[in-house]
Every structure is written in structure tokens, then in C-alpha cells.
Motif scaffolding. Structure first.
Motif, short mmCIF file in Angstrom:
data_model
loop_
_atom_site.label_atom_id
_atom_site.label_comp_id
_atom_site.label_asym_id
_atom_site.label_seq_id
_atom_site.Cartn_x
_atom_site.Cartn_y
_atom_site.Cartn_z
N THR A 415 0.81 -1.23 0.00
CA THR A 415 0.00 0.00 0.00
C THR A 415 0.84 1.27 0.00
O THR A 415 0.33 2.34 -0.37
N SER A 416 2.10 1.19 0.40
CA SER A 416 2.94 2.40 0.45
C SER A 416 4.40 2.01 0.41
O SER A 416 4.79 0.97 0.99
N ILE A 417 5.23 2.83 -0.27
CA ILE A 417 6.68 2.62 -0.32
C ILE A 417 7.37 3.97 -0.19
O ILE A 417 6.81 5.03 -0.52
N SER A 418 8.61 3.95 0.30
CA SER A 418 9.41 5.16 0.43
C SER A 418 10.89 4.78 0.33
O SER A 418 11.33 3.85 1.03
N ILE A 431 2.06 -4.37 8.76
CA ILE A 431 3.50 -4.53 8.96
C ILE A 431 4.25 -3.55 8.08
O ILE A 431 3.86 -3.28 6.93
N VAL A 432 5.34 -3.00 8.63
CA VAL A 432 6.24 -2.13 7.88
C VAL A 432 7.56 -2.88 7.70
O VAL A 432 8.14 -3.40 8.67
N TRP A 433 8.04 -2.92 6.44
CA TRP A 433 9.26 -3.64 6.10
C TRP A 433 10.35 -2.64 5.73
O TRP A 433 10.08 -1.61 5.12
N LEU A 434 11.59 -2.99 6.07
CA LEU A 434 12.74 -2.18 5.71
C LEU A 434 13.74 -3.04 4.94
O LEU A 434 14.21 -4.05 5.46
N TYR A 435 14.07 -2.62 3.70
CA TYR A 435 14.95 -3.38 2.82
C TYR A 435 16.20 -2.57 2.49
O TYR A 435 16.17 -1.33 2.45
N TRP A 445 11.51 -5.47 10.38
CA TRP A 445 10.08 -5.33 10.17
C TRP A 445 9.43 -4.87 11.47
O TRP A 445 9.91 -5.16 12.57
N PHE A 446 8.35 -4.13 11.36
CA PHE A 446 7.68 -3.51 12.50
C PHE A 446 6.20 -3.85 12.44
O PHE A 446 5.56 -3.66 11.39
N ASP A 447 5.66 -4.32 13.53
CA ASP A 447 4.26 -4.75 13.55
C ASP A 447 3.48 -4.14 14.72
O ASP A 447 2.63 -4.80 15.32
N HIS A 448 3.73 -2.87 15.03
CA HIS A 448 3.07 -2.25 16.16
C HIS A 448 1.71 -1.66 15.79
O HIS A 448 0.96 -1.28 16.68
N HIS A 449 1.42 -1.53 14.53
CA HIS A 449 0.09 -1.05 14.13
C HIS A 449 -0.92 -2.21 14.24
O HIS A 449 -0.62 -3.35 13.90
N LYS A 450 -2.11 -1.87 14.68
CA LYS A 450 -3.14 -2.89 14.85
C LYS A 450 -3.98 -3.07 13.60
O LYS A 450 -4.64 -4.10 13.45
N LYS A 451 -3.96 -2.07 12.71
CA LYS A 451 -4.71 -2.16 11.45
C LYS A 451 -3.78 -1.84 10.28
O LYS A 451 -2.59 -1.59 10.47
N ARG A 452 -4.33 -1.86 9.10
CA ARG A 452 -3.52 -1.71 7.90
C ARG A 452 -2.78 -0.37 7.89
O ARG A 452 -3.35 0.68 8.21
N VAL A 453 -1.51 -0.42 7.48
CA VAL A 453 -0.68 0.78 7.37
C VAL A 453 -0.92 1.40 6.00
O VAL A 453 -0.78 0.75 4.97
N GLU A 454 -1.28 2.68 6.00
CA GLU A 454 -1.62 3.37 4.75
C GLU A 454 -0.47 4.20 4.19
O GLU A 454 -0.43 4.47 2.99
N SER A 455 0.46 4.64 5.05
CA SER A 455 1.51 5.56 4.59
C SER A 455 2.81 5.27 5.32
O SER A 455 2.81 5.02 6.54
N VAL A 456 3.93 5.33 4.58
CA VAL A 456 5.28 5.16 5.14
C VAL A 456 6.18 6.24 4.54
O VAL A 456 6.16 6.47 3.32
N LYS A 468 21.92 7.23 9.55
CA LYS A 468 20.85 7.02 10.52
C LYS A 468 19.52 7.11 9.81
O LYS A 468 19.26 8.07 9.07
N LEU A 469 18.68 6.10 10.01
CA LEU A 469 17.38 6.03 9.35
C LEU A 469 16.28 6.46 10.32
O LEU A 469 16.26 6.05 11.48
N LEU A 470 15.37 7.26 9.81
CA LEU A 470 14.20 7.69 10.56
C LEU A 470 12.97 7.41 9.71
O LEU A 470 12.98 7.62 8.50
N MET A 471 11.90 6.95 10.34
CA MET A 471 10.75 6.50 9.58
C MET A 471 9.46 6.89 10.28
O MET A 471 9.35 6.83 11.51
N LEU A 472 8.49 7.31 9.48
CA LEU A 472 7.14 7.61 9.95
C LEU A 472 6.17 6.64 9.30
O LEU A 472 6.26 6.37 8.09
N SER A 473 5.24 6.13 10.08
CA SER A 473 4.22 5.23 9.54
C SER A 473 2.87 5.61 10.14
O SER A 473 2.77 6.00 11.31
#
Length: 533
Positions: A415-418, A431-435, A445-456, A468-473
Motif C-alpha cells: 500500500t505504500s513505499i518510500s 506490517i512495515v518492512w525495511l529493505y 520489520w515492525f508490527d506495532h500497528h493494529k490495522k492496515r498501514v496506509e503511509s510510510v 541514521k534512518l528515521l521512519m514515519l508510519s
């Protein structure tokens, strides 16, 4: 009247005799006053003035005489005291101003000290002189030497050497040194000095726009980082859309928002006031990107891509090419990449409004696209659960990534890539994935959201020898999480405010902005109530 009194007093209308002197003066001057013949004799003169008046006159004369004598004594006494004061003052002046002889002796002593003494003789002379001075003179010498020791060494050094010294100071020391004088303030406020300090600092929120004044940029970033760590922010809600807000774009002080209500709203970020409404799409708007300060690109469910003149509020160009809704667009410089329901990824030249490439490979709708900063590669995420990396020069697919599903979660659509700095973040389900793009391996990978992630949103900050990596979800659970991929156990910050799901997120130097399904826009401002260094 009694006859005796008539003989003693005579009246004349023009004669006013007050005392004995007036009577005598009147007689001697042979005035026009004519008295009887008997009163012209001197022995009869006292009969004209009463005796009591003569007694009073004599007493007055005696008083005047005594008063004159006392006044003369006071004058003599005052003159004597004044002479004594003048003598004392002259004596003080003589003591303060040296005589010609003393001046000549001091001049000879100074000449002897400067011209006829070597270092050893001078030291011996001072060693014998200083013990003979009193404490006041010692204090005067110490204060004089203290002032002599203060020297502006930076102004005496070459500018390159002075700047090299200032580079070793901390930001707080630089601010303190800038208060010494104008010359130090000019050196400590140099742009190159604060550029180095900005690069050395580790800020939680990365820089998002071009900076011209690095000192002010450091101050705002430092204050925003302090507020970010403390969770201190000012939430602001913008209302104006009649349906779900689906996309956002930011350009300095302007914020653009697109919605399912077919409109694009322009907002002023500092004040939060509505500026303008752009109308022209026949269906909902799902993608926004600023091309310049005045040109805005939008993608819609009506299969078109429009270029808007923000100042005039008119549509300047319309790009046709997709056969389905355009879900996402990404713009870097003049290259625009769009992903659509028709399973295609198209590359456009916005300057000429010309289609460059049509890239095929996905088997289902393309929901997310992105472009690297070098305009060499493009990235697309699709409902076919894959991520493809494209070569923008040739339009061919370089690699395909398929996020591995976890044991408890089945594979979902991307649903979203950055992409930034060689790293790619994507969301699939909750889930949010980092490659790593170079190795094509999943780092976290990060799974702290309880519902679908719409934006990363991913930002790579280069600090010294590391990145250093910083990320918003943001997801449908209404939360906006800030992650540090080096510590993936918990998010650094969780922003709350939107009651419904968050569909899109953006961030600049001091703000995090989210679009919500409840037709509103939330702004979390970390630049308020900032502290100065």
C-alpha cells in the motif's frame, strides 16, 4: 487749641520735617519754606521737633553705629577664613601638581630605565621598588596589568586560522564567544561554521528543504528536537473537505490536500488558514506533488494527471495516458512517475508534458511509487504483493522484491513505499518492512500497528561515517509512529489526535502532518515554545 502749644508748633502746607536733620537741612538750604522769625534762631530749633523723637533718633544712630562696627568685624573674620581656605587649596594643588624639578627627575628616571638599563638591572630595580609601595599602589598596578593581559587574539590572527579555532567550539561556546565584540560576533555567525555544526549534530527530525541560513536552521532544528524528545507539540486540526482526505503535498509555507470530494485545498501552514480551492477533477484526488512554488501536479480517480497554477487557481495542463484510476505519483526535479489501476507505471517529463516510458510487469493495480534522488531508479508497489525496481533510462525492471509473510499474517498488497539513501521502506497489511536495495535483503520489520498501514515515509540522515534512518508510519488505527530502525522494539513517538484512520503523512523541519478519514488534516507542530541556545 491751647495757646502755649500754638507758640511751640507752627504748620506750613509745604514743609514735612521728620527729624532734626530735615529741619537743619531745610534751614541751611534756604528753602522756600518760610518759618516765623523767632524760629530762625538755632536755639529755637529743638522746639520744632518733639523731644521724644530726638531721643529715638539718637538711639537709632547708636544702633547704626554698633551695627556697622559688628558688620566690619564679620567682614574681617570672613576675609580671614577665606584666606585660610585659599591657602589650603593652593597647598593641595601644589601637592598634586609636581614641580618642575620633580618632573625633570621623573623624566630622567624614565629615560634611565628605558635607555640605560638592561633586563637584569630592570628586574633588580623593580624588585627593590615594589616592596616599598603601599597596598593602594599594588592594587593599581594589578588592575593595570590585568587590562594589559586582555587581547583580542582572533583579530590578530589570519582569518583562516581564526575560523579553524572556532570550528573546535561547541554551539553553546560559539554563542558565548559571539557576545565578546562585533568582530567575534561576525566570525561566530559565519554560515560555514554553523553548516559544520549542523552536520555534526544528530537531530531526530531530518532537514527537508534547502537551507541558506545555517545558524537559524540549527536553532530551529535543535528546539524542534528537544520538543520531539519530550513529546511537546501543538496539535492543529484543519477542516474544509467534504470527504476523506487522501493525499498531501508541502512547499515551504503552503500545504495542498486532495480529497474524495474532487477538490484540492491550499492552506497556509503557519496560520492554518485556508487560501484557495482548486476544482477540475471529475472524481476523487489520490496524489499530489509540487513541481515548483507555483505549479502543483495532481492525480485522480478519473484517470487524468493535471498541472495546476496555484496562484491563478487554474488548470494549466492535463496529461492523459492511463486507462484506470491513478493511485499514486512521485516527482523528483522534472521526472514524474505514476502508478495506476491499469497495472502500468508511466514516466513523464513534466517540463514538456511528454510521456517518456510505460513500464509493464505488475499483474495487478499499482498503489505506490517513488523515485530516487539521482533520477536513475523508480520503485513501485502493487496489489500483486511485489515491489519492482525500474531503470528510468531504459524503462526495464531491474529487480523484484516480495516481502516474506510472517507465520501469523498472510501476504497483503503493498500500500505504500518510500526510498532514500539506498534503503526502501514498504507497508503490507499492518506490517512495515525495511529493505536494503543493494543487497535486496530485509533488515527489519515492525508490527506495532493494529490495522492496515496506509503511509510510510523514510529519511536517511548521513552522520559522519554512518547513516541514521528515521521512519514515519500511519495506519487505519489512527496512530502516527516514529521509528528508529536501529531500535525496532518500540517506536520513538506515537502521535495521536485523529479519531479515524490516517491515510497519508508528511513531515518538514518542525511539523508532522497527517490526513485523516474523518475529512480533516492534523498538524503536530514541534516548533512552538522553542528554547534558545
Amino acid at each position: 487749641m491751647h495757646e502755649g502749644r500754638i507758640r511751640r508748633y507752627y504748620r506750613h502746607p509745604s514743609a514735612f520735617l521728620k527729624n532734626w536733620e530735615d529741619a537743619r537741612r531745610s534751614i541751611q538750604s534756604r528753602s522756600t519754606i518760610k518759618l516765623p522769625e523767632t524760629l530762625r534762631r538755632q536755639e529755637l530749633l529743638p522746639l520744632i521737633v518733639p523731644s521724644r523723637f530726638l531721643v529715638q533718633e539718637s538711639e537709632e544712630n547708636v544702633g547704626k553705629t554698633n551695627q556697622t562696627a559688628a558688620t566690619s568685624k564679620m567682614q574681617k573674620l570672613w576675609k580671614g577664613q577665606q584666606k585660610e581656605k585659599d591657602a589650603v587649596q593652593n597647598m593641595r594643588i601644589k601637592q598634586q601638581v609636581p614641580s618642575c624639578k620633580s618632573l625633570s627627575k621623573s623624566a630622567e628616571l624614565i629615560q634611565w630605565y628605558e635607555l640605560h638599563c638592561n633586563d637584569k638591572q630592570r628586574r633588580d630595580f623593580l624588585q627593590k621598588l615594589l616592596p616599598r609601595l603601599d597596598p593602594r599602589q599594588h592594587y593599581f598596578i594589578s588592575r593595570f596589568l590585568m587590562v594589559m593581559h586582555f587581547r583580542d587574539f582572533l583579530s590578530q590572527l589570519p582569518e583562516q586560522v581564526a575560523m579553524k579555532i572556532l570550528h573546535y567550539l561547541s554551539p553553546l561556546d560559539l554563542l558565548r564567544a559571539s557576545q565578546v565584540n562585533k568582530h567575534w560576533h561576525a566570525l561566530c555567525s559565519r554560515n560555514d561554521v554553523w553548516f559544520i555544526k549542523y552536520k555534526e549534530a544528530e537531530f531526530a527530525i531530518p532537514k527537508t528543504h534547502t537551507v541558506t541560513d545555517w545558524k537559524n536552521a540549527y536553532r530551529s532544528k535543535y528546539c524542534a528536537t528537544l520538543n520531539w524528545k519530550k513529546g511537546k507539540c501543538k496539535p492543529l486540526q484543519l477542516l474544509g473537505h467534504g470527504a476523506m482526505v487522501t493525499c498531501l503535498a508541502i512547499q515551504e509555507e503552503l500545504l495542498a490536500s486532495g480529497s474524495r470530494d474532487k477538490t484540492i485545498q491550499i492552506w497556509n501552514l503557519p496560520s492554518g488558514l485556508h487560501v484557495k480551492t482548486l476544482e477540475g477533477h471529475r472524481k476523487g484526488v489520490w496524489g499530489l506533488q509540487f513541481f515548483t512554488d507555483n505549479l502543483l501536479v495532481s492525480a485522480s480517480y478519473d484517470t487524468t494527471i493535471k498541472i495546476w497554477n496555484v496562484r491563478l487557481g487554474d488548470c494549466a495542463r492535463t496529461l492523459y495516458g492511463h486507462d484506470g484510476p491513478v493511485w499514486s505519483i512521485a516527482l523528483k526535479e522534472y521526472v514524474l512517475v505514476s502508478g495506476s489501476q491499469d497495472k502500468l507505471v508511466k514516466v513523464w517529463d513534466v517540463r514538456r508534458c511528454h510521456l517518456l516510458h510505460t513500464m509493464k510487469g505488475h499483474t495487478q493495480a499499482v498503489f505506490a511509487v517513488d523515485v530516487d534522488s539521482t533520477i536513475k531508479q523508480a520503485f513501485s508497489g502493487s496489489a500483486d504483493k511485489s515491489i519492482r525496481i525500474w531503470d528510468l533510462d531504459t524503462g526495464t525492471c531491474l529487480r523484484a522484491l516480495c516481502p516474506t509473510p510472517l507465520t501469523s499474517v498472510s501476504s497483503c498488497a503493498i500500500t505504500s513505499i518510500s526510498f532514500d539513501g539506498g534503503y526502501l521502506a514498504c507497508s503490507a497489511g499492518n506490517i512495515v518492512w525495511l529493505y536494503s536495495v543493494t543487497t535486496a535483503k530485509c533488515l527489519q520489520w515492525f508490527d506495532h500497528h493494529k490495522k492496515r498501514v496506509e503511509s510510510v515515509k523514510l529519511k536517511a540522515v548521513h552522520q559522519k561515517d554512518e547513516v541514521k534512518l528515521l521512519m514515519l508510519s500511519a495506519g487505519q488505527d489512527g496512530k502516527v509512529n516514529h521509528w528508529d530502525p536501529s531500535d525496532y522494539k518500540e517506536s520513538l513517538q506515537t502521535l495521536r489526535g485523529a479519531s479515524a484512520g490516517v491515510t497519508c503523512t508528511l513531515c518538514d523541519d518542525t511539523r508532522v502532518i497527517g490526513a485523516s478519514k474523518d475529512n480533516s488534516i492534523w498538524i503536530w507542530d514541534f516548533g512552538i515554545a522553542t528554547r534558545t541556545l
